[in-house]
Design a protein around this motif. Structure first.
Motif, PDB file in Angstrom:
ATOM      1  N   MET A 194       9.661  19.027  15.551  1.00  0.00           N
ATOM      2  CA  MET A 194       9.141  18.383  16.764  1.00  0.00           C
ATOM      3  C   MET A 194       8.802  16.920  16.482  1.00  0.00           C
ATOM      4  O   MET A 194       8.992  16.057  17.334  1.00  0.00           O
ATOM      5  N   GLY A 195       8.303  16.644  15.282  1.00  0.00           N
ATOM      6  CA  GLY A 195       8.047  15.262  14.906  1.00  0.00           C
ATOM      7  C   GLY A 195       9.311  14.428  14.942  1.00  0.00           C
ATOM      8  O   GLY A 195       9.328  13.319  15.483  1.00  0.00           O
ATOM      9  N   TYR A 196      10.397  14.976  14.392  1.00  0.00           N
ATOM     10  CA  TYR A 196      11.675  14.249  14.411  1.00  0.00           C
ATOM     11  C   TYR A 196      12.165  14.054  15.843  1.00  0.00           C
ATOM     12  O   TYR A 196      12.676  12.990  16.189  1.00  0.00           O
ATOM     13  N   LEU A 197      12.039  15.088  16.665  1.00  0.00           N
ATOM     14  CA  LEU A 197      12.496  14.969  18.057  1.00  0.00           C
ATOM     15  C   LEU A 197      11.744  13.864  18.793  1.00  0.00           C
ATOM     16  O   LEU A 197      12.339  13.077  19.519  1.00  0.00           O
ATOM     17  N   ALA A 205      14.879  12.545  21.092  1.00  0.00           N
ATOM     18  CA  ALA A 205      16.120  13.311  21.179  1.00  0.00           C
ATOM     19  C   ALA A 205      15.900  14.666  21.834  1.00  0.00           C
ATOM     20  O   ALA A 205      14.792  15.185  21.867  1.00  0.00           O
ATOM     21  N   ASN A 206      16.990  15.236  22.313  1.00  0.00           N
ATOM     22  CA  ASN A 206      17.004  16.597  22.855  1.00  0.00           C
ATOM     23  C   ASN A 206      15.932  16.842  23.906  1.00  0.00           C
ATOM     24  O   ASN A 206      15.176  17.795  23.824  1.00  0.00           O
ATOM     25  N   SER A 207      15.859  15.996  24.869  1.00  0.00           N
ATOM     26  CA  SER A 207      14.934  16.076  26.009  1.00  0.00           C
ATOM     27  C   SER A 207      13.474  15.850  25.628  1.00  0.00           C
ATOM     28  O   SER A 207      12.600  15.976  26.467  1.00  0.00           O
ATOM     29  N   ALA A 208      13.191  15.541  24.393  1.00  0.00           N
ATOM     30  CA  ALA A 208      11.819  15.180  23.994  1.00  0.00           C
ATOM     31  C   ALA A 208      11.690  13.666  24.143  1.00  0.00           C
ATOM     32  O   ALA A 208      12.562  12.918  23.715  1.00  0.00           O
ATOM     33  N   SER A 209      10.630  13.226  24.766  1.00  0.00           N
ATOM     34  CA  SER A 209      10.456  11.781  24.955  1.00  0.00           C
ATOM     35  C   SER A 209      10.140  11.124  23.616  1.00  0.00           C
ATOM     36  O   SER A 209       9.513  11.727  22.750  1.00  0.00           O
ATOM     37  N   GLN A 210      10.589   9.883  23.461  1.00  0.00           N
ATOM     38  CA  GLN A 210      10.264   9.159  22.243  1.00  0.00           C
ATOM     39  C   GLN A 210       8.796   8.771  22.308  1.00  0.00           C
ATOM     40  O   GLN A 210       8.367   8.039  23.193  1.00  0.00           O
TER      41      GLN A 210
END
Length: 171
Positions: A68-71, A76-81
């Motif tokens: 989740m930290g990387y996302l 990426a992959n619908s996770a907001s920066q």
């Protein structure tokens, strides 16, 4: 170099993960296709992966927290920066991980966040130096050597005065 390294490390970690059999169930078996009529198959998989790792993360799984930290770091992959959220996930993964690889990867990400001053954090090369040294005590990690090499190349801290020979040997 630092930005390139962050991307290259992420690609290599994803490649290494693809060589290991997945520990999560097949995502096609998780979602109910009838509830997703307006989105593509790939979008449904992506959204469910984020939901899946979020759920695992909330239950205390350090590997899921790392992912989740990387996302959030990459958006990426619908996770907001969200660098601050990524920082929280990496911190939790680093503190709770029993696996050395998870702890090392979480600390590498934290060191990069500190060094680059991402999110609400100001750049803190001294904290990055401390983290990269902690990593080297756990693992003779090339990324940590590289990070320290950058510090010596720049003369970024009191502990790392500008020293091109030392930087070269670390690289």
């Amino acid at each position: 170099v630092t930005y390139y390294e962050l991307v290259a490390n992420t690609v290599m970690r994803e490649r290494e993960r693809s060589l290991v059999p997945p520990t999560s169930p097949d995502i096609d078996k998780i979602y109910d296709a009838s509830s997703y009529t307006s989105t593509s198959h790939t979008d449904r998989q992506t959204n469910h992966l984020v939901e899946y790792y979020t759920s695992l993360s909330e239950s205390g799984n350090p590997e899921a927290r790392l992912r989740m930290g990387y996302l959030h770091l990459q958006g990426a992959n619908s996770a907001s920066q969200d660098f601050d959220r990524a920082f929280e996930y990496f911190t939790e993964a680093s503190e709770s991980a029993k696996k050395s690889a998870t702890k090392v990867n979480a600390r590498l990400a934290l060191a990069h966040i500190h060094f680059q001053g991402l999110g609400s954090r100001e750049s803190n090369a001294t904290r990055a130096y401390e983290l990269w040294n902690e990593i080297l005590k756990l693992d003779n990690n090339g990324d940590a050597h590289n990070g320290l090499g950058v510090l010596y190349l720049l003369g970024a801290t009191k502990q790392t005065p500008k020293d091109l020979l030392k930087a070269r040997s670390l690289f």
